[in-house]
Design an enzyme around this catalytic site. Structure first.
Site, short mmCIF file in Angstrom:
data_model
loop_
_atom_site.label_atom_id
_atom_site.label_comp_id
_atom_site.label_asym_id
_atom_site.label_seq_id
_atom_site.Cartn_x
_atom_site.Cartn_y
_atom_site.Cartn_z
N ASN A 172 6.00 7.82 5.08
CA ASN A 172 7.07 6.74 4.77
C ASN A 172 6.39 5.38 4.33
OD1 ASN A 172 9.02 8.00 7.03
ND2 ASN A 172 9.37 8.04 4.95
N ASP A 177 17.78 11.22 9.10
CA ASP A 177 17.80 10.86 7.61
C ASP A 177 19.00 10.30 7.14
OD1 ASP A 177 16.27 10.70 5.19
OD2 ASP A 177 16.90 12.56 4.56
C1 IPE Z 1 11.95 12.37 7.00
O1 IPE Z 1 12.74 11.62 5.95
C2 IPE Z 1 11.27 11.37 7.74
C3 IPE Z 1 12.28 10.57 8.53
C4 IPE Z 1 13.60 10.92 8.99
C5 IPE Z 1 11.61 9.65 9.59
P1 IPE Z 1 12.30 11.26 4.55
O2 IPE Z 1 13.43 10.41 3.93
O3 IPE Z 1 11.03 10.55 4.67
O4 IPE Z 1 12.14 12.74 3.84
P2 IPE Z 1 12.09 13.16 2.45
O5 IPE Z 1 11.20 12.17 1.54
O6 IPE Z 1 13.55 13.12 1.77
O7 IPE Z 1 11.46 14.74 2.36
C1 IPE Z 2 15.42 8.05 7.45
O1 IPE Z 2 16.36 7.52 6.35
C2 IPE Z 2 14.51 6.82 8.08
C3 IPE Z 2 13.16 6.96 7.61
C4 IPE Z 2 12.61 7.92 6.85
C5 IPE Z 2 12.33 5.69 8.10
P1 IPE Z 2 15.67 7.14 5.05
O2 IPE Z 2 15.38 5.89 4.92
O3 IPE Z 2 14.79 8.15 4.52
O4 IPE Z 2 17.36 7.30 4.35
P2 IPE Z 2 17.59 7.78 2.74
O5 IPE Z 2 17.20 9.38 2.94
O6 IPE Z 2 16.81 7.09 1.96
O7 IPE Z 2 19.00 7.63 2.61
MG MG Z 3 15.37 10.04 3.64
#
Ligand code: IPE
Ligand code: IPE
Ligand code: MG
Length: 241
Positions: A75, A27
Site C-alpha cells: 500500500n 477492503d
Molecule cells: C488489501 O487491499 C490490503 C488492505 C485491506 C489493507 P488492497 O486494496 O491493497 O488489495 P488489492 O490491491 O486490491 O489486491
Molecule cells: C482498503 O481499502 C484499505 C487499504 C488498503 C488501506 P482500499 O483503499 O483498498 O479501497 P479500494 O479497494 O480502493 O476501494
Molecule cells: Mg482495495
C-alpha cells in the site's frame, strides 16, 4: 455442524462452532468515498469507524481474537497524500484505543519501517493495553510473504539448519493466537492480497460485496452463521456424519 434450532443467539453460535479468531481484509474504503464524490481519504476515515464498531462487536459476542488488515507492504505505492492520511488516522486511533476496555492490541508486520512517528504510536498502544483479555492484531505494513521470510531469517539467526512447519508457526507474528478460523474480505474482490499466507492454510473464507465502511454487525452475524454450517475437515473425513 450446528442445527438451526440450536442457534439461540450469536454468542452461542460462536461458542458452539469453535470460532475463536476472525481476520478481516477491510477492503473498499477508496471506492466508498469515490462513489460519493469524496477524496479517498474520507473512505479511510469512515473505514476506521467501521473497524471500531466491528472489533467491539467481536469482543461482545465472545470472539477471542480479531486480526485486521489495515495497511499492506504494497500500500506504500499509493499517492503520498493517501498514505499520510492513513498514518494520521492510525495516530488518532492509538489515542482512542488506549481507552478501550480489556483489549490487548498487537501490531503485526513491520511498522518500524514506517518511521519513528508511526512506530512510537504503535509501541505505545501495545504497552498501554498489555494484558487485556481479548486481542486485536492490527496488520500494519504487513505482507504475508515478508512475514514468512522474517520467520525463516529469525530461525537462521538461531543457527537452525533444518526448519520444520512448527518452527515457522512458532515464528510468525500470530504465533501466540493461532491461525484464523474465518477470514472475511469485504469490497467485492476475491483474493488474499498477501494476507496471512502461512496462517490461512485451513481458514474458512468469506467474501462480501459490501464496501468496508458499510460493513455491519448484521452482515458479520450472517458470515458467522455461514461459518457455523461449514464442515471443516482439514483433509480428513467428517466425523459428525
Ligand atoms: C488489501 O487491499 C490490503 C488492505 C485491506 C489493507 P488492497 O486494496 O491493497 O488489495 P488489492 O490491491 O486490491 O489486491
Ligand atoms: C482498503 O481499502 C484499505 C487499504 C488498503 C488501506 P482500499 O483503499 O483498498 O479501497 P479500494 O479497494 O480502493 O476501494
Ligand atoms: Mg482495495
Amino acid at each position: 455442524m450446528i442445527s438451526e434450532n440450536e442457534m439461540d443467539n450469536i454468542s452461542e453460535i460462536v461458542e458452539k462452532s469453535g470460532l475463536k479468531h476472525i481476520a478481516f481484509i477491510m477492503d473498499g474504503n477508496g471506492r466508498w468515498a469515490t462513489k460519493r464524490g469524496l477524496p479517498r481519504e474520507f473512505g479511510h476515515k469512515a473505514g476506521a469507524e467501521t473497524f471500531k464498531k466491528i472489533v467491539r462487536y467481536c469482543r461482545s459476542i465472545g470472539i477471542k481474537t480479531a486480526t485486521v488488515y489495515a495497511f499492506s507492504t504494497e500500500n506504500i505505492k499509493r499517492p503520498k497524500r493517501e498514505v499520510n492520511a492513513i498514518f494520521r488516522l492510525l495516530g488518532e486511533y492509538v489515542e482512542e484505543g488506549k481507552e478501550e476496555k480489556d483489549v490487548e492490541f498487537k501490531f503485526i508486520g513491520a511498522p518500524e519501517e514506517l518511521g519513528e512517528d508511526v512506530y512510537k504510536k504503535v509501541t505505545e498502544l501495545e504497552s498501554v493495553t498489555k494484558g487485556g483479555k481479548s486481542r486485536v492484531n492490527v496488520a500494519f505494513n504487513y505482507g504475508g510473504r515478508a512475514e514468512i521470510v522474517h520467520a525463516v531469517n529469525k530461525l537462521l539467526k538461531d543457527n537452525k539448519t533444518v526448519i520444520t512447519e512448527d518452527d515457522i508457526s512458532a515464528n510468525v507474528y500470530t504465533s501466540d493466537v493461532g491461525d484464523p478460523d474465518l477470514i472475511i474480505r469485504t469490497g467485492n474482490e476475491v483474493r488474499i492480497s498477501n494476507f496471512l499466507l502461512w496462517q490461512c492454510a485451513y481458514s474458512e473464507l468469506y467474501f462480501s460485496e459490501t464496501l468496508w465502511p458499510d460493513f455491519s454487525t448484521d452482515e458479520l452475524d450472517k458470515a458467522i452463521m455461514d461459518f457455523s454450517h461449514r464442515s471443516r475437515r482439514w483433509g480428513g473425513l467428517d466425523t459428525k456424519k
